[in-house]
Design an enzyme around this catalytic site. Structure first.
Site, mmCIF file in Angstrom:
data_model
loop_
_atom_site.group_PDB
_atom_site.id
_atom_site.type_symbol
_atom_site.label_atom_id
_atom_site.label_comp_id
_atom_site.label_asym_id
_atom_site.label_seq_id
_atom_site.Cartn_x
_atom_site.Cartn_y
_atom_site.Cartn_z
ATOM 1 N N ALA A 69 40.038 -5.179 -10.078
ATOM 2 C CA ALA A 69 38.980 -6.117 -10.408
ATOM 3 C C ALA A 69 38.879 -6.147 -11.940
ATOM 4 O O ALA A 69 39.292 -5.203 -12.610
ATOM 5 C CB ALA A 69 37.670 -5.661 -9.790
ATOM 6 N N GLY A 113 41.072 -3.062 -7.069
ATOM 7 C CA GLY A 113 41.016 -4.313 -6.320
ATOM 8 C C GLY A 113 42.398 -4.878 -6.001
ATOM 9 O O GLY A 113 42.572 -5.594 -5.007
ATOM 10 N N GLU A 116 43.465 -3.086 -3.016
ATOM 11 C CA GLU A 116 42.590 -3.530 -1.921
ATOM 12 C C GLU A 116 42.980 -4.921 -1.428
ATOM 13 O O GLU A 116 42.955 -5.196 -0.223
ATOM 14 C CB GLU A 116 41.138 -3.502 -2.407
ATOM 15 C CG GLU A 116 40.664 -2.081 -2.687
ATOM 16 C CD GLU A 116 39.331 -2.026 -3.407
ATOM 17 O OE1 GLU A 116 39.246 -2.493 -4.565
ATOM 18 O OE2 GLU A 116 38.351 -1.527 -2.815
ATOM 19 N N GLU A 136 39.137 3.818 -9.328
ATOM 20 C CA GLU A 136 37.746 3.501 -9.663
ATOM 21 C C GLU A 136 36.966 4.712 -10.149
ATOM 22 O O GLU A 136 36.132 4.606 -11.044
ATOM 23 C CB GLU A 136 37.037 2.868 -8.447
ATOM 24 C CG GLU A 136 37.443 1.442 -8.163
ATOM 25 C CD GLU A 136 38.656 1.310 -7.254
ATOM 26 O OE1 GLU A 136 39.386 2.314 -7.043
ATOM 27 O OE2 GLU A 136 38.883 0.198 -6.740
HETATM 28 N N1 CAA Z 1 40.480 -5.558 -15.828
HETATM 29 C C1 CAA Z 1 40.514 -6.235 -16.986
HETATM 30 N N2 CAA Z 1 41.553 -6.182 -17.827
HETATM 31 C C2 CAA Z 1 42.584 -5.394 -17.494
HETATM 32 C C3 CAA Z 1 42.611 -4.645 -16.306
HETATM 33 C C4 CAA Z 1 41.485 -4.764 -15.438
HETATM 34 N N3 CAA Z 1 41.441 -4.109 -14.259
HETATM 35 N N4 CAA Z 1 43.770 -3.953 -16.243
HETATM 36 C C5 CAA Z 1 44.444 -4.254 -17.370
HETATM 37 N N5 CAA Z 1 43.740 -5.123 -18.131
HETATM 38 C C6 CAA Z 1 44.103 -5.698 -19.430
HETATM 39 C C7 CAA Z 1 43.982 -4.656 -20.531
HETATM 40 O O1 CAA Z 1 42.646 -4.545 -20.939
HETATM 41 C C8 CAA Z 1 44.872 -5.231 -21.577
HETATM 42 O O2 CAA Z 1 44.184 -6.268 -22.213
HETATM 43 P P1 CAA Z 1 44.183 -6.370 -23.858
HETATM 44 O O3 CAA Z 1 45.609 -6.696 -24.174
HETATM 45 O O4 CAA Z 1 43.237 -7.480 -24.107
HETATM 46 O O5 CAA Z 1 43.762 -5.041 -24.355
HETATM 47 C C9 CAA Z 1 45.997 -5.882 -20.744
HETATM 48 O O6 CAA Z 1 45.459 -6.064 -19.436
HETATM 49 C C10 CAA Z 1 47.222 -5.017 -20.631
HETATM 50 O O7 CAA Z 1 46.832 -3.736 -20.146
HETATM 51 P P2 CAA Z 1 47.228 -2.363 -20.862
HETATM 52 O O8 CAA Z 1 47.402 -2.560 -22.321
HETATM 53 O O9 CAA Z 1 46.247 -1.337 -20.429
HETATM 54 O O10 CAA Z 1 48.650 -2.123 -20.181
HETATM 55 P P3 CAA Z 1 49.377 -0.698 -19.967
HETATM 56 O O11 CAA Z 1 50.770 -1.048 -19.566
HETATM 57 O O12 CAA Z 1 49.170 0.182 -21.153
HETATM 58 O O13 CAA Z 1 48.596 -0.003 -18.740
HETATM 59 C C11 CAA Z 1 47.530 0.042 -16.577
HETATM 60 C C12 CAA Z 1 48.635 -0.580 -17.447
HETATM 61 C C13 CAA Z 1 47.830 1.513 -16.315
HETATM 62 C C14 CAA Z 1 47.537 -0.718 -15.242
HETATM 63 C C15 CAA Z 1 46.180 -0.106 -17.283
HETATM 64 O O14 CAA Z 1 46.006 -1.453 -17.713
HETATM 65 C C16 CAA Z 1 44.988 0.246 -16.436
HETATM 66 O O15 CAA Z 1 44.709 1.410 -16.207
HETATM 67 N N6 CAA Z 1 44.224 -0.780 -15.943
HETATM 68 C C17 CAA Z 1 43.006 -0.592 -15.218
HETATM 69 C C18 CAA Z 1 43.281 -0.106 -13.785
HETATM 70 C C19 CAA Z 1 41.973 0.120 -13.064
HETATM 71 O O16 CAA Z 1 41.178 0.973 -13.402
HETATM 72 N N7 CAA Z 1 41.724 -0.673 -12.002
HETATM 73 C C20 CAA Z 1 40.536 -0.568 -11.186
HETATM 74 C C21 CAA Z 1 39.540 -1.563 -11.651
HETATM 75 S S1 CAA Z 1 37.958 -1.348 -10.856
HETATM 76 C C22 CAA Z 1 38.083 -2.142 -9.373
HETATM 77 O O17 CAA Z 1 39.103 -2.685 -9.035
HETATM 78 C C23 CAA Z 1 36.835 -2.154 -8.549
HETATM 79 C C24 CAA Z 1 37.036 -2.520 -7.110
HETATM 80 O O18 CAA Z 1 37.340 -1.713 -6.285
HETATM 81 C C25 CAA Z 1 36.789 -3.864 -6.646
#
Ligand code: CAA
Length: 262
Positions: A69, A113, A116, A136
């Site tokens: 998400a 998400g 999911e 999460e």
């Molecule tokens: N939401 C918003 N933006 C996101 C994102 C997310 N879930 N995941 C990645 N992005 C964005 C980053 O912020 C980044 O944007 P900027 O260039 O503007 O900084 C861009 O995508 C590229 O990401 P990274 O630079 O982080 O890429 P990476 O290769 O270094 O890492 C990754 C990849 C390990 C997937 C890392 O992006 C990450 O950990 N993402 C978040 C994963 C996460 O925590 N997901 C769960 C979200 S909560 C949820 O989903 C709730 C639910 O159950 C409904």
């Protein structure tokens, strides 16, 4: 094509009887914001309504199916903001929006998400690069789109609990062993393989396909005896379809069946 015009975060194409939906927010690793959900709902509704379409494949990019998400969208939202609109309830609606089959074709990150959403599919085909996780907890939250329930049903308590408590990712091979995914394929073959399977399904009798989907899903909602009873009722019902007559006659006459969906 013309069918793409309405979408900004998706690419939607028809490959004969197969609809291919590609999540397309590359700069955010396909993070699922409200616009993506609204567009997914539109694409799934269009698929459900189009009798020419018999299977759908949902995919992302090589790097990410979807990284979760949208954290930037959720960061300022509090209880009232989320409870007030029942945030993510649209995904429940999405998961019930089509009685026709759909496959998630996952490469790269399927996190939060993203994992999911993939688990809402009838089944998942994964590239060897796929990485599944429910991270999460590392954000101070918990899954909100069904992950705690669907992951646990798919892989059992031990792995689901470990993944939800630590946020660790599960690679494709482990995901196949744990029955989270139906099959792992070479990354370069993911789309071809998913589209091939979708074409196979789309080439079958649509009533039988719907019935099979409904029956397997019933296993998650009923007791064994009720589920078996339900299965037999559906089985008897299919006996009155033209497609059953055609399917069995074609087998006996050693020819290919011509399905009518009647
Ligand atoms: N939401 C918003 N933006 C996101 C994102 C997310 N879930 N995941 C990645 N992005 C964005 C980053 O912020 C980044 O944007 P900027 O260039 O503007 O900084 C861009 O995508 C590229 O990401 P990274 O630079 O982080 O890429 P990476 O290769 O270094 O890492 C990754 C990849 C390990 C997937 C890392 O992006 C990450 O950990 N993402 C978040 C994963 C996460 O925590 N997901 C769960 C979200 S909560 C949820 O989903 C709730 C639910 O159950 C409904």
């Amino acid at each position: 094509g013309a069918e793409d015009m309405a979408y900004e975060t998706l690419l939607v194409e028809q490959h004969e009887a197969v609809t291919l939906v590609t999540l397309n927010r590359p700069k955010a690793l396909n993070a699922l914001n409200s616009q993506v959900l609204a567009e997914l709902q539109m694409a799934f509704a269009a698929y459900e309504a189009d009798d020419s379409q018999g299977c759908l494949v949902l995919t992302g990019s090589e790097k990410a199916f979807a990284a979760g998400a949208d954290i930037k969208e959720m960061q300022p939202q509090n209880f009232a903001d989320m409870y007030g609109v029942d945030k993510f309830s649209g995904y429940d609606a999405l998961s019930r929006s089509t009685r026709k089959p759909w496959i998630a074709a996952v490469a790269g990150y399927a996190l939060g998400g993203g994992c999911e959403l993939a688990m809402m599919a009838d089944y998942i085909i994964a590239a060897e690069t796929a990485k599944f996780g429910q991270p999460e907890v590392t954000l101070g939250i918990a899954p909100g789109m069904g992950g705690s329930q669907r992951l646990t049903r798919a892989v059992g308590k031990a792995k689901a609990m470990q993944m939800c408590l630590t946020g660790r990712m599960m690679g494709a091979e482990e995901a196949e062993r744990a029955s989270l995914v139906a099959q792992v394929v070479l990354a370069g073959k993911l789309l071809e393989e998913a589209l091939n399977q979708a074409r196979t399904i789309a080439g079958l009798g649509p009533l039988a396909v719907k019935a099979n989907k409904e029956l397997v899903n019933a296993a998650f909602e009923t007791s064994l005896s009720e589920g078996v009873h339900f299965e037999r009722r559906i089985f008897f019902g299919l006996a009155s379809t033209q497609d059953k007559q055609e399917g069995m006659t074609a087998f006996i006459e050693k020819r290919k069946a011509g399905w009518t969906g009647k």
